[in-house]
Design a protein around this motif. Structure first.
Motif, PDB file in Angstrom:
ATOM      1  N   GLY A  66       0.817  -1.204   0.000  1.00  0.00           N
ATOM      2  CA  GLY A  66       0.000   0.000   0.000  1.00  0.00           C
ATOM      3  C   GLY A  66       0.850   1.254   0.000  1.00  0.00           C
ATOM      4  N   HIS A  67       0.256   2.349  -0.452  1.00  0.00           N
ATOM      5  CA  HIS A  67       0.948   3.643  -0.471  1.00  0.00           C
ATOM      6  C   HIS A  67      -0.001   4.730  -0.001  1.00  0.00           C
ATOM      7  CE1 HIS A  67       4.106   1.653  -2.594  1.00  0.00           C
ATOM      8  NE2 HIS A  67       3.417   1.526  -3.718  1.00  0.00           N
ATOM      9  N   ASN A  68       0.573   5.707   0.666  1.00  0.00           N
ATOM     10  CA  ASN A  68      -0.136   6.931   0.978  1.00  0.00           C
ATOM     11  C   ASN A  68       0.780   8.093   0.634  1.00  0.00           C
ATOM     12  OD1 ASN A  68       1.656   6.760   3.142  1.00  0.00           O
ATOM     13  ND2 ASN A  68       0.123   7.119   4.713  1.00  0.00           N
ATOM     14  N   TRP A  69       0.293   9.285   0.766  1.00  0.00           N
ATOM     15  CA  TRP A  69       1.069  10.501   0.498  1.00  0.00           C
ATOM     16  C   TRP A  69       0.954  11.360   1.739  1.00  0.00           C
ATOM     17  CZ3 TRP A  69       0.451  15.773   0.369  1.00  0.00           C
ATOM     18  CH2 TRP A  69       1.423  16.509  -0.326  1.00  0.00           C
ATOM     19  N   VAL A  70       2.097  11.608   2.379  1.00  0.00           N
ATOM     20  CA  VAL A  70       2.139  12.354   3.631  1.00  0.00           C
ATOM     21  C   VAL A  70       3.067  13.547   3.442  1.00  0.00           C
ATOM     22  CG1 VAL A  70       2.688  12.226   6.099  1.00  0.00           C
ATOM     23  CG2 VAL A  70       1.842  10.183   4.901  1.00  0.00           C
ATOM     24  N   GLY A  86       3.465   1.531  14.093  1.00  0.00           N
ATOM     25  CA  GLY A  86       2.589   0.816  15.009  1.00  0.00           C
ATOM     26  C   GLY A  86       1.107   1.076  14.793  1.00  0.00           C
ATOM     27  N   ALA A  87       0.763   2.112  14.050  1.00  0.00           N
ATOM     28  CA  ALA A  87      -0.646   2.447  13.823  1.00  0.00           C
ATOM     29  C   ALA A  87      -1.336   1.427  12.923  1.00  0.00           C
ATOM     30  CB  ALA A  87      -0.773   3.847  13.229  1.00  0.00           C
ATOM     31  N   GLY A  88      -0.587   0.817  12.028  1.00  0.00           N
ATOM     32  CA  GLY A  88      -1.149  -0.188  11.135  1.00  0.00           C
ATOM     33  C   GLY A  88      -1.835   0.387   9.914  1.00  0.00           C
ATOM     34  N   VAL A  89      -2.155  -0.500   8.999  1.00  0.00           N
ATOM     35  CA  VAL A  89      -2.735  -0.098   7.717  1.00  0.00           C
ATOM     36  C   VAL A  89      -4.108   0.552   7.892  1.00  0.00           C
ATOM     37  CG1 VAL A  89      -3.807  -2.332   7.140  1.00  0.00           C
ATOM     38  CG2 VAL A  89      -3.045  -0.813   5.305  1.00  0.00           C
ATOM     39  N   ASP A  90      -4.897   0.093   8.855  1.00  0.00           N
ATOM     40  CA  ASP A  90      -6.240   0.656   9.046  1.00  0.00           C
ATOM     41  C   ASP A  90      -6.203   2.109   9.507  1.00  0.00           C
ATOM     42  OD1 ASP A  90      -7.421  -1.703   8.239  1.00  0.00           O
ATOM     43  OD2 ASP A  90      -7.612  -2.482  10.282  1.00  0.00           O
ATOM     44  N   LYS A  91      -5.083   2.522  10.082  1.00  0.00           N
ATOM     45  CA  LYS A  91      -4.918   3.926  10.509  1.00  0.00           C
ATOM     46  C   LYS A  91      -3.899   4.629   9.621  1.00  0.00           C
ATOM     47  CE  LYS A  91      -6.655   3.239  15.057  1.00  0.00           C
ATOM     48  NZ  LYS A  91      -6.391   2.921  16.426  1.00  0.00           N
ATOM     49  N   ASN A  92      -3.677   4.048   8.430  1.00  0.00           N
ATOM     50  CA  ASN A  92      -2.842   4.661   7.388  1.00  0.00           C
ATOM     51  C   ASN A  92      -1.398   4.869   7.815  1.00  0.00           C
ATOM     52  OD1 ASN A  92      -5.052   4.957   5.469  1.00  0.00           O
ATOM     53  ND2 ASN A  92      -5.830   6.418   6.965  1.00  0.00           N
ATOM     54  N   TYR A  93      -0.924   4.033   8.720  1.00  0.00           N
ATOM     55  CA  TYR A  93       0.455   4.109   9.221  1.00  0.00           C
ATOM     56  C   TYR A  93       0.815   5.518   9.673  1.00  0.00           C
ATOM     57  CZ  TYR A  93       0.963  -0.638   7.550  1.00  0.00           C
ATOM     58  OH  TYR A  93       0.802  -1.985   7.350  1.00  0.00           O
ATOM     59  N   ALA A 104      -2.268  14.400   4.562  1.00  0.00           N
ATOM     60  CA  ALA A 104      -2.030  12.976   4.291  1.00  0.00           C
ATOM     61  C   ALA A 104      -3.259  12.359   3.640  1.00  0.00           C
ATOM     62  CB  ALA A 104      -1.699  12.238   5.583  1.00  0.00           C
ATOM     63  N   THR A 105      -2.999  11.403   2.765  1.00  0.00           N
ATOM     64  CA  THR A 105      -4.075  10.613   2.171  1.00  0.00           C
ATOM     65  C   THR A 105      -4.207   9.319   2.959  1.00  0.00           C
ATOM     66  OG1 THR A 105      -2.668   9.330   0.665  1.00  0.00           O
ATOM     67  CG2 THR A 105      -3.502  11.464  -0.146  1.00  0.00           C
ATOM     68  N   LYS A 106      -5.236   8.589   2.646  1.00  0.00           N
ATOM     69  CA  LYS A 106      -5.354   7.237   3.190  1.00  0.00           C
ATOM     70  C   LYS A 106      -4.419   6.326   2.385  1.00  0.00           C
ATOM     71  CE  LYS A 106      -9.221   5.817   0.281  1.00  0.00           C
ATOM     72  NZ  LYS A 106     -10.542   5.221   0.218  1.00  0.00           N
ATOM     73  N   VAL A 107      -4.183   5.131   2.876  1.00  0.00           N
ATOM     74  CA  VAL A 107      -3.373   4.136   2.163  1.00  0.00           C
ATOM     75  C   VAL A 107      -4.258   3.491   1.099  1.00  0.00           C
ATOM     76  CG1 VAL A 107      -2.156   1.927   2.361  1.00  0.00           C
ATOM     77  CG2 VAL A 107      -1.850   3.675   4.124  1.00  0.00           C
ATOM     78  N   PHE A 132       6.148  11.876   1.471  1.00  0.00           N
ATOM     79  CA  PHE A 132       6.639  10.499   1.528  1.00  0.00           C
ATOM     80  C   PHE A 132       5.476   9.540   1.715  1.00  0.00           C
ATOM     81  CE2 PHE A 132       6.601  12.311   5.740  1.00  0.00           C
ATOM     82  CZ  PHE A 132       6.079  11.307   6.554  1.00  0.00           C
ATOM     83  N   CYS A 133       5.772   8.259   1.573  1.00  0.00           N
ATOM     84  CA  CYS A 133       4.828   7.189   1.881  1.00  0.00           C
ATOM     85  C   CYS A 133       5.204   6.657   3.260  1.00  0.00           C
ATOM     86  CB  CYS A 133       4.919   6.078   0.836  1.00  0.00           C
ATOM     87  SG  CYS A 133       3.879   4.645   1.234  1.00  0.00           S
ATOM     88  N   SER A 134       4.216   6.557   4.163  1.00  0.00           N
ATOM     89  CA  SER A 134       4.519   6.107   5.521  1.00  0.00           C
ATOM     90  C   SER A 134       4.315   4.604   5.732  1.00  0.00           C
ATOM     91  CB  SER A 134       3.683   6.895   6.545  1.00  0.00           C
ATOM     92  OG  SER A 134       2.306   6.595   6.426  1.00  0.00           O
ATOM     93  N   PHE A 135       3.990   3.863   4.673  1.00  0.00           N
ATOM     94  CA  PHE A 135       3.938   2.405   4.787  1.00  0.00           C
ATOM     95  C   PHE A 135       5.321   1.970   5.274  1.00  0.00           C
ATOM     96  CE2 PHE A 135       3.862  -1.996   3.493  1.00  0.00           C
ATOM     97  CZ  PHE A 135       2.523  -2.361   3.462  1.00  0.00           C
ATOM     98  N   PRO A 136       5.416   1.027   6.230  1.00  0.00           N
ATOM     99  CA  PRO A 136       6.719   0.672   6.813  1.00  0.00           C
ATOM    100  C   PRO A 136       7.817   0.410   5.775  1.00  0.00           C
ATOM    101  CG  PRO A 136       4.976  -0.398   8.025  1.00  0.00           C
ATOM    102  CD  PRO A 136       4.330   0.262   6.825  1.00  0.00           C
ATOM    103  N   GLY A 137       8.904   1.168   5.915  1.00  0.00           N
ATOM    104  CA  GLY A 137      10.080   1.018   5.059  1.00  0.00           C
ATOM    105  C   GLY A 137      10.033   1.791   3.753  1.00  0.00           C
ATOM    106  N   HIS A 138       8.885   2.271   3.355  1.00  0.00           N
ATOM    107  CA  HIS A 138       8.764   2.909   2.043  1.00  0.00           C
ATOM    108  C   HIS A 138       9.428   4.285   1.963  1.00  0.00           C
ATOM    109  CE1 HIS A 138       5.233   0.337   0.333  1.00  0.00           C
ATOM    110  NE2 HIS A 138       6.145  -0.397   0.935  1.00  0.00           N
ATOM    111  N   ILE A 139       9.565   4.984   3.078  1.00  0.00           N
ATOM    112  CA  ILE A 139      10.146   6.328   3.043  1.00  0.00           C
ATOM    113  C   ILE A 139      11.565   6.322   2.471  1.00  0.00           C
ATOM    114  CG2 ILE A 139      11.031   6.275   5.414  1.00  0.00           C
ATOM    115  CD1 ILE A 139      10.265   9.299   5.580  1.00  0.00           C
TER     116      ILE A 139
END
Length: 149
Positions: A66-70, A86-93, A104-107, A132-139
């Motif tokens: 998944g990707h978001n824009w923050v 720790g927020a997880g995908v449901d809280k858009n990381y 920020a957008t949603k994932v 950036f994308c806040s999905f774990p490791g994507h930044i």
């Protein structure tokens, strides 16, 4: 032949209007290779409002790739991404109520899109901002600069 000559000026006029409408909006795409298709976004000085639309051209679901824009100040970007894991995908990381997040957008996952309006009153010409994308490791790969013209 005459119809083509009449249609061409009309099409050119339409594309000029379309380009002008797009001056205060941008579409950015994320893919399954953890890449955005833009490394910099510059907001025109005439913009009172600016909209970012994120698309996902990959084939993987949002819980896998998944990707978001923050958008944050540059000095806050890594900490916001780290705190959001720790927020997880449901809280858009993103950590709930994180005041360092400007917009920020949603994932989204494969084939999805989402948009966000950037509050330009929180952006200064002299400031340094990173998206950036806040999905774990994507930044590490999915980031760029955001500035005012």
């Amino acid at each position: 032949m005459k119809i083509r000559h009449l249609l061409l000026p009309a099409l050119l006029a339409f594309s000029a209007v379309s380009a002008m409408a797009d001056d205060c909006a941008v579409t950015i795409d994320g893919n399954d290779s953890m890449q955005f298709d833009k490394k910099a976004i510059v907001v025109g000085k005439s913009c009172k409002k600016f909209t970012v639309t994120l698309t996902h051209s990959g084939k993987l679901a949002k819980n896998i790739m998944g990707h978001n824009w923050v958008l944050t100040k540059t000095e806050d970007s890594q900490a916001v991404a780290t705190d959001g894991v720790g927020a997880g995908v449901d809280k858009n990381y993103l950590k709930a109520g994180d005041t360092r997040v400007i917009a920020a957008t949603k994932v989204v996952g494969a084939g999805e899109s989402t948009s966000v309006d950037v509050p330009l009153d929180k952006i200064t010409k002299q400031g340094s901002y990173t998206f950036f994308c806040s999905f774990p490791g994507h930044i590490a790969l999915m980031k760029g600069t955001f500035s005012l013209e």
